[in-house]
Design an enzyme around this catalytic site. Structure first.
Site, PDB file in Angstrom:
ATOM      1  N   GLY A  94       0.828  -1.201   0.000  1.00  0.00           N
ATOM      2  CA  GLY A  94       0.000   0.000   0.000  1.00  0.00           C
ATOM      3  C   GLY A  94       0.857   1.242   0.000  1.00  0.00           C
ATOM      4  O   GLY A  94       1.972   1.242  -0.524  1.00  0.00           O
ATOM      5  N   GLU A  95       0.336   2.315   0.564  1.00  0.00           N
ATOM      6  CA  GLU A  95       0.964   3.638   0.669  1.00  0.00           C
ATOM      7  C   GLU A  95       1.473   4.167  -0.669  1.00  0.00           C
ATOM      8  O   GLU A  95       2.368   5.005  -0.707  1.00  0.00           O
ATOM      9  CB  GLU A  95       2.070   3.661   1.731  1.00  0.00           C
ATOM     10  CG  GLU A  95       3.314   2.851   1.459  1.00  0.00           C
ATOM     11  CD  GLU A  95       4.306   2.812   2.627  1.00  0.00           C
ATOM     12  OE1 GLU A  95       5.520   2.974   2.378  1.00  0.00           O
ATOM     13  OE2 GLU A  95       3.861   2.622   3.781  1.00  0.00           O
ATOM     14  N   GLY A  96       0.901   3.689  -1.774  1.00  0.00           N
ATOM     15  CA  GLY A  96       1.291   4.188  -3.085  1.00  0.00           C
ATOM     16  C   GLY A  96       2.528   3.540  -3.664  1.00  0.00           C
ATOM     17  O   GLY A  96       2.992   3.931  -4.740  1.00  0.00           O
TER      18      GLY A  96
END
Length: 338
Positions: free
Chosen positions: A304-306
């Protein structure tokens, strides 16, 4: 900035989506035919350049003003033990982002992409959606507007990501309410749950869907009932970017799930979006299929988190380097294809 100050305004924005600039896309396609290579030989890289040309309205698309925005929020359902990590990790990771110590910092830094983190009321988690709506109308509208505010018209590619303990639970609930199926179709380990934890998570989502079954099956109601602030913000950013002509680069399962309620009603909402990668979270491949998006990368990622989108951004940069930097047959004095 787009008006998302009311449910009616949100619905209007979703119903009036601009389309890509066909003339710019056609011009980029014509350029690809003249570059010193057999037509189609760069595969998806050619498609990416033409796609960005259409949405940027320029035959020579750019990533000079690309940006990454990560939205963070806390979830009341975290109290039900649906994550391997406690809820306070959300704020701790936001601090880590600010200090430059997270994967997304390293990955956006590697491609020179500015990173912004938008924390949404971390000291005020959403309500536990197994007992009631995650957000009231005002809270959901506020999150949508904060997402929209992160979009600037000069941005030429906007990378979106998220952070929020328990948000894979909300993501699975959004997908289930939007596209149907069973909890098992959408629920995965998230931060690392064992099989018992995954079953517990699925049972809670099933309870939540039953609780909200009588509510209108609209994008807004789905977001506010079983979503979260950072997920609504992603939805607001995607919608605002569409109206501003800014193409979107999506990250993994949770980021894509944030727009599932919008896409279930208006499939064309994804037309300006690129799926950066397919994560190993079990529901992501099915979700991308429902959204009609083909991921650029399959790297076994699930952070996640880009992070996956940031790696994919390097591929897009390569696509534009070839599109803009190669010589045409005429410029190189090379005989073209017959």
């Amino acid at each position: 900035m787009i008006d998302l100050s009311s449910v009616a305004a949100f619905d209007r924005a979703l119903a009036t989506l601009p389309v890509a600039n066909a003339a710019a896309a056609d011009a980029a396609r014509a350029r690809q035919q003249q570059l010193t290579k057999p037509p189609g030989s760069l595969g998806r890289l050619e498609e990416l350049a033409i796609f960005l040309a259409g949405w940027q309205g320029s035959p020579r698309p750019s990533m000079a003003a690309a940006r990454a925005v990560i939205f963070a929020g806390n979830h009341g359902v975290a109290a039900q033990g649906v994550s391997a990590f406690p809820a306070e990790v959300t704020a701790q990771m936001v601090a880590n982002f600010a200090a430059g110590g997270a994967a997304i910092n390293a990955l956006t830094g590697a491609i020179g992409m500015p990173l912004e983190v938008v924390a949404l009321d971390l000291d005020r988690p959403t309500q536990d959606f197994t007992a009631g709506p995650a957000m009231d109308e005002a809270a959901c509208l506020s999150a949508l507007m904060q997402g929209a505010a992160a979009v600037t018209p000069e941005t030429d590619l906007l990378l979106l990501g998220e952070m929020g303990i328990a948000n894979s639970t909300a993501a699975a609930a959004l997908c289930l309410r939007s596209f149907g199926g069973t909890p098992a179709d959408w629920v995965g380990p998230g931060t690392g749950l064992d099989s018992h934890g995954v079953r517990h998570k699925g049972a809670l989502i099933e309870r939540a869907i039953a609780l909200h079954a009588s509510a209108p099956l609209t994008p807004f109601e789905t977001l506010r009932r079983v979503g979260g602030r950072e997920l609504a913000a992603i939805g607001g950013a995607v919608l605002a970017a569409r109206h501003a002509g800014v193409p979107i680069l999506l990250d993994g399962f949770i980021c894509c799930a944030a727009i599932a309620p919008l896409a279930a009603t208006v499939p064309g909402i994804v037309d300006h979006c690129i799926a950066g990668h397919c994560s190993v979270e079990p529901g992501h491949a099915q979700l991308l299929d429902r959204l009609g998006l083909e991921p650029l990368l399959w790297l076994g990622m699930r952070l996640g988190e880009g992070s996956g989108a940031a790696v994919a951004a390097a591929v897009i940069r390569s696509a534009l380097a070839a599109h803009n930097g190669m010589a045409t047959f005429a410029e190189a004095g090379v005989a073209g294809a017959a």
